[in-house]
Design a protein around this motif. Structure first.
Motif, PDB file in Angstrom:
ATOM      1  N   ASP A 172      33.792 -49.280 -98.841  1.00  0.00           N
ATOM      2  CA  ASP A 172      32.801 -48.951 -99.873  1.00  0.00           C
ATOM      3  C   ASP A 172      32.046 -50.160-100.413  1.00  0.00           C
ATOM      4  O   ASP A 172      31.243 -50.023-101.353  1.00  0.00           O
ATOM      5  CB  ASP A 172      33.439 -48.181-101.038  1.00  0.00           C
ATOM      6  N   THR A 173      32.271 -51.336 -99.854  1.00  0.00           N
ATOM      7  CA  THR A 173      31.414 -52.477-100.178  1.00  0.00           C
ATOM      8  C   THR A 173      29.988 -52.147 -99.746  1.00  0.00           C
ATOM      9  O   THR A 173      29.768 -51.534 -98.703  1.00  0.00           O
ATOM     10  CB  THR A 173      31.905 -53.737 -99.449  1.00  0.00           C
ATOM     11  N   VAL A 174      29.014 -52.560-100.546  1.00  0.00           N
ATOM     12  CA  VAL A 174      27.603 -52.312-100.231  1.00  0.00           C
ATOM     13  C   VAL A 174      26.918 -53.643 -99.937  1.00  0.00           C
ATOM     14  O   VAL A 174      26.979 -54.576-100.742  1.00  0.00           O
ATOM     15  CB  VAL A 174      26.887 -51.603-101.394  1.00  0.00           C
ATOM     16  N   ILE A 175      26.281 -53.713 -98.773  1.00  0.00           N
ATOM     17  CA  ILE A 175      25.506 -54.898 -98.392  1.00  0.00           C
ATOM     18  C   ILE A 175      24.040 -54.509 -98.306  1.00  0.00           C
ATOM     19  O   ILE A 175      23.677 -53.571 -97.596  1.00  0.00           O
ATOM     20  CB  ILE A 175      25.997 -55.467 -97.050  1.00  0.00           C
ATOM     21  N   SER A 213      34.653 -60.304 -84.770  1.00  0.00           N
ATOM     22  CA  SER A 213      34.525 -58.903 -85.171  1.00  0.00           C
ATOM     23  C   SER A 213      33.916 -58.803 -86.558  1.00  0.00           C
ATOM     24  O   SER A 213      34.025 -59.710 -87.377  1.00  0.00           O
ATOM     25  CB  SER A 213      35.886 -58.195 -85.149  1.00  0.00           C
ATOM     26  N   ILE A 214      33.258 -57.666 -86.792  1.00  0.00           N
ATOM     27  CA  ILE A 214      32.850 -57.237 -88.131  1.00  0.00           C
ATOM     28  C   ILE A 214      33.399 -55.832 -88.275  1.00  0.00           C
ATOM     29  O   ILE A 214      33.063 -54.941 -87.489  1.00  0.00           O
ATOM     30  CB  ILE A 214      31.323 -57.233 -88.309  1.00  0.00           C
ATOM     31  N   ARG A 215      34.253 -55.633 -89.257  1.00  0.00           N
ATOM     32  CA  ARG A 215      34.897 -54.323 -89.375  1.00  0.00           C
ATOM     33  C   ARG A 215      35.149 -53.949 -90.830  1.00  0.00           C
ATOM     34  O   ARG A 215      35.376 -54.807 -91.681  1.00  0.00           O
ATOM     35  CB  ARG A 215      36.203 -54.301 -88.581  1.00  0.00           C
ATOM     36  N   GLY A 216      35.078 -52.657 -91.094  1.00  0.00           N
ATOM     37  CA  GLY A 216      35.462 -52.172 -92.405  1.00  0.00           C
ATOM     38  C   GLY A 216      36.967 -52.263 -92.573  1.00  0.00           C
ATOM     39  O   GLY A 216      37.720 -52.026 -91.627  1.00  0.00           O
ATOM     40  N   MET A 217      37.405 -52.608 -93.765  1.00  0.00           N
ATOM     41  CA  MET A 217      38.834 -52.751 -94.043  1.00  0.00           C
ATOM     42  C   MET A 217      39.279 -51.594 -94.935  1.00  0.00           C
ATOM     43  O   MET A 217      38.873 -51.483 -96.086  1.00  0.00           O
ATOM     44  CB  MET A 217      39.106 -54.092 -94.737  1.00  0.00           C
ATOM     45  N   GLY A 218      40.072 -50.681 -94.366  1.00  0.00           N
ATOM     46  CA  GLY A 218      40.512 -49.504 -95.101  1.00  0.00           C
ATOM     47  C   GLY A 218      39.544 -48.343 -95.015  1.00  0.00           C
ATOM     48  O   GLY A 218      39.782 -47.282 -95.585  1.00  0.00           O
ATOM     49  N   GLY A 219      38.454 -48.517 -94.309  1.00  0.00           N
ATOM     50  CA  GLY A 219      37.418 -47.498 -94.168  1.00  0.00           C
ATOM     51  C   GLY A 219      36.068 -48.169 -94.004  1.00  0.00           C
ATOM     52  O   GLY A 219      35.971 -49.393 -93.880  1.00  0.00           O
ATOM     53  N   SER A 220      35.018 -47.388 -94.025  1.00  0.00           N
ATOM     54  CA  SER A 220      33.689 -47.932 -93.748  1.00  0.00           C
ATOM     55  C   SER A 220      33.101 -48.683 -94.936  1.00  0.00           C
ATOM     56  O   SER A 220      33.253 -48.274 -96.083  1.00  0.00           O
ATOM     57  CB  SER A 220      32.730 -46.803 -93.367  1.00  0.00           C
ATOM     58  N   PHE A 221      32.410 -49.787 -94.634  1.00  0.00           N
ATOM     59  CA  PHE A 221      31.553 -50.417 -95.628  1.00  0.00           C
ATOM     60  C   PHE A 221      30.129 -49.940 -95.381  1.00  0.00           C
ATOM     61  O   PHE A 221      29.830 -49.297 -94.368  1.00  0.00           O
ATOM     62  CB  PHE A 221      31.666 -51.944 -95.589  1.00  0.00           C
ATOM     63  N   PHE A 238      34.005 -58.866 -78.479  1.00  0.00           N
ATOM     64  CA  PHE A 238      33.615 -58.587 -79.863  1.00  0.00           C
ATOM     65  C   PHE A 238      33.935 -57.143 -80.233  1.00  0.00           C
ATOM     66  O   PHE A 238      34.047 -56.255 -79.380  1.00  0.00           O
ATOM     67  CB  PHE A 238      32.122 -58.864 -80.061  1.00  0.00           C
ATOM     68  N   LEU A 239      34.053 -56.926 -81.540  1.00  0.00           N
ATOM     69  CA  LEU A 239      34.342 -55.600 -82.088  1.00  0.00           C
ATOM     70  C   LEU A 239      33.446 -55.345 -83.293  1.00  0.00           C
ATOM     71  O   LEU A 239      33.306 -56.201 -84.170  1.00  0.00           O
ATOM     72  CB  LEU A 239      35.808 -55.514 -82.515  1.00  0.00           C
ATOM     73  N   LEU A 240      32.847 -54.159 -83.326  1.00  0.00           N
ATOM     74  CA  LEU A 240      32.147 -53.655 -84.510  1.00  0.00           C
ATOM     75  C   LEU A 240      32.777 -52.317 -84.853  1.00  0.00           C
ATOM     76  O   LEU A 240      32.882 -51.439 -83.990  1.00  0.00           O
ATOM     77  CB  LEU A 240      30.654 -53.454 -84.229  1.00  0.00           C
ATOM     78  N   SER A 241      33.194 -52.140 -86.114  1.00  0.00           N
ATOM     79  CA  SER A 241      33.805 -50.852 -86.444  1.00  0.00           C
ATOM     80  C   SER A 241      33.657 -50.517 -87.922  1.00  0.00           C
ATOM     81  O   SER A 241      33.568 -51.399 -88.776  1.00  0.00           O
ATOM     82  CB  SER A 241      35.293 -50.845 -86.066  1.00  0.00           C
ATOM     83  N   ASP A 242      33.601 -49.212 -88.177  1.00  0.00           N
ATOM     84  CA  ASP A 242      33.638 -48.648 -89.526  1.00  0.00           C
ATOM     85  C   ASP A 242      32.494 -49.166 -90.399  1.00  0.00           C
ATOM     86  O   ASP A 242      32.698 -49.881 -91.383  1.00  0.00           O
ATOM     87  CB  ASP A 242      34.995 -48.930 -90.175  1.00  0.00           C
ATOM     88  N   ILE A 243      31.282 -48.766 -90.011  1.00  0.00           N
ATOM     89  CA  ILE A 243      30.067 -49.192 -90.708  1.00  0.00           C
ATOM     90  C   ILE A 243      29.165 -47.978 -90.920  1.00  0.00           C
ATOM     91  O   ILE A 243      28.939 -47.195 -89.998  1.00  0.00           O
ATOM     92  CB  ILE A 243      29.302 -50.262 -89.899  1.00  0.00           C
TER      93      ILE A 243
END
Length: 447
Positions: free
Chosen positions: A93-96, A125-133, A159-164
């Motif tokens: 739930d972080t907002v960028i 990697s760029i990934r959401g932690m605990g769910g999507s950002f 590389f990894l991209l996840s939960d965005i």
């Protein structure tokens, strides 16, 4: 002979299924907190903190890498380059928000070297932690001279991209892009395009119907899973012409692609790129103009004199399977393609915010195959709901531009189309209104 061809096809599909990211983030490895260790401030995106984030990434990489944690908050960034062995974990739930001055084009994260020269980054990697950002530019008014890319992948390996979740507002460009280096000798490098990747659990809302969630111009050995988009564009866009002489994709697999109220769930268009194997399993489209679109290979007029270009293709055996398409009435319909809409649905058309010259109206195709003899896709297990016209796989040619003024004459939607969107197509040059407009402009020039 048939046995040999069958073995080749099986080996090709087996190779494609091996696309994967190898995890290098150690569970109990080194980690840093962007707020506590580097001074990142949760200030509701009031200031651009890109320089601070870039320094943190570079410092962590210089120390051998590890986890870099971004606590929940609302931040503003742009032009940030990931660096080798850094795993950016962004709390749920972080907002960028992008730092995006008016009249400019912006990009938030780039997975590549800062220089366009030879070299690459790896194990990132760029990934959401605990769910999507959330990446949010939903409050931005569309301007055709502006555009934003949330993430661009170029010279990167493993590389990894996840939960965005990307919240768009029908702006220009796809949210996530895969591009090659454009250096003349790039194909001699170890890594000149995104290689060995995993992309999963990505969503976007309200992308432009001319773009979408994800665009691949280049890539090698990448798996995509659980991609979802709603509102306008294409979910999984394999339109590889924008990569120039270094464009093209190979060994690409995907699973669970979903699109609603968009142009198409999957679009494959090789343009002038000679692509390798692609296998897509599980496609769902709900109230989209087309469930799956297969485009032809061709060379653009501006490149016809280039001997290195010829009509593109995807490798034999490239497959899209297990496709389910649901008819709806909220699909984006282009003005130039209005001739494809059955007459009984014209009353249901309405002007809708989609990012460019498009109405909202009925789904038109389940699967549209325009490949001609340029390449041969394998399309298997296609089902649909609610289609009265164009059910199943429709094979054909690209339709000519339609005279939407003539087709929509007498229908309420014609009056809804804003004046600045009423472009005149070549087929309309013979119509009275178009001729009047042309004559008026000629008179102005004479004056």
């Amino acid at each position: 002979m048939r046995t040999i061809l069958w073995i080749i096809a099986v080996l090709a599909c087996t190779s494609a299924s091996q696309a994967e990211y190898v995890e290098t983030m150690q569970e109990n490895g080194k980690q840093w907190n962007l707020q506590k260790d580097f001074g990142l401030v949760d200030n509701n995106a009031k200031s651009n903190q890109s320089e601070l984030l870039q320094k943190a990434i570079d410092d962590v990489s210089a120390k051998g890498g590890g986890r870099l944690i971004m606590p929940k908050g609302t931040y503003k960034f742009a032009g940030v380059f990931l660096n080798s062995n850094v795993h950016l974990l962004i709390e749920k739930d972080t907002v960028i928000k992008p730092y995006w001055p008016k009249g400019t084009k912006a990009g938030i994260f780039t997975l590549s070297t800062k220089s366009m020269d030879k070299g690459h980054i790896e194990n990132v990697s760029i990934r959401g932690m605990g769910g999507s950002f959330i990446v949010d530019y939903s409050d931005r008014e569309r301007d055709p001279n502006e555009g934003c890319r949330a993430i661009n992948c170029r010279q990167v390996k493993n590389f990894l991209l996840s939960d965005i979740l990307i919240k768009d507002s029908w702006t220009k460009y796809c949210s996530v892009n895969f591009t090659p280096s454009k250096a003349d000798d790039a194909r001699e490098w170890e890594v000149f395009r995104p290689t060995d990747g995993l992309v999963k659990n990505l969503k976007s809302t309200d992308s432009s119907s001319g773009y979408g969630l994800l665009q691949m111009h280049a890539g090698d050995t990448i798996h995509f899973e659980n991609l979802w988009t709603s509102g306008g564009g294409v979910c999984f866009r394999l339109e590889t012409g924008g990569g120039g002489e270094n464009g093209g994709i190979d060994n690409i697999t995907a699973k669970n692609i979903y699109c609603e109220n968009g142009l198409s769930a999957v679009l494959m268009g090789p343009h002038k790129s000679q692509n390798g194997m692609v296998v897509i399993d599980g496609v769902t489209a709900n109230s989209c103009a087309t469930g799956v679109t297969m485009g032809p290979g061709f060379v653009e007029k501006r490149n016809l004199d280039n001997p290195n270009y010829k009509p593109g293709r995807f490798a034999d055996g490239s497959t899209v399977k297990n496709v389910h398409v649901i008819f709806g009435t909220n699909a984006p319909i282009s003005l130039k393609g209005i001739g494809n809409v059955p007459k009984e649905y014209l009353d249901d058309l309405r002007w809708g915010k989609t990012g460019n010259n498009r109405l909202r109206g009925p789904s038109m195709y389940v699967v549209k195959d325009l490949t001609g003899d340029s390449w041969t896709p394998v399309i298997k297990n296609v089902t649909s709901e609610g289609f009265k016209y164009n059910d199943g796989i429709v094979v054909g040619k690209k339709e000519p531009r339609a005279n939407y003024r003539e087709i929509l004459k007498g229908y309420p939607v014609l009056g809804e189309i804003p004046e600045n969107h009423r472009s005149v197509s070549s087929s309309e040059q013979v119509s009275g209104k178009a001729m009047d407009t042309k004559k008026k402009s000629e008179k102005k020039k004479k004056k």
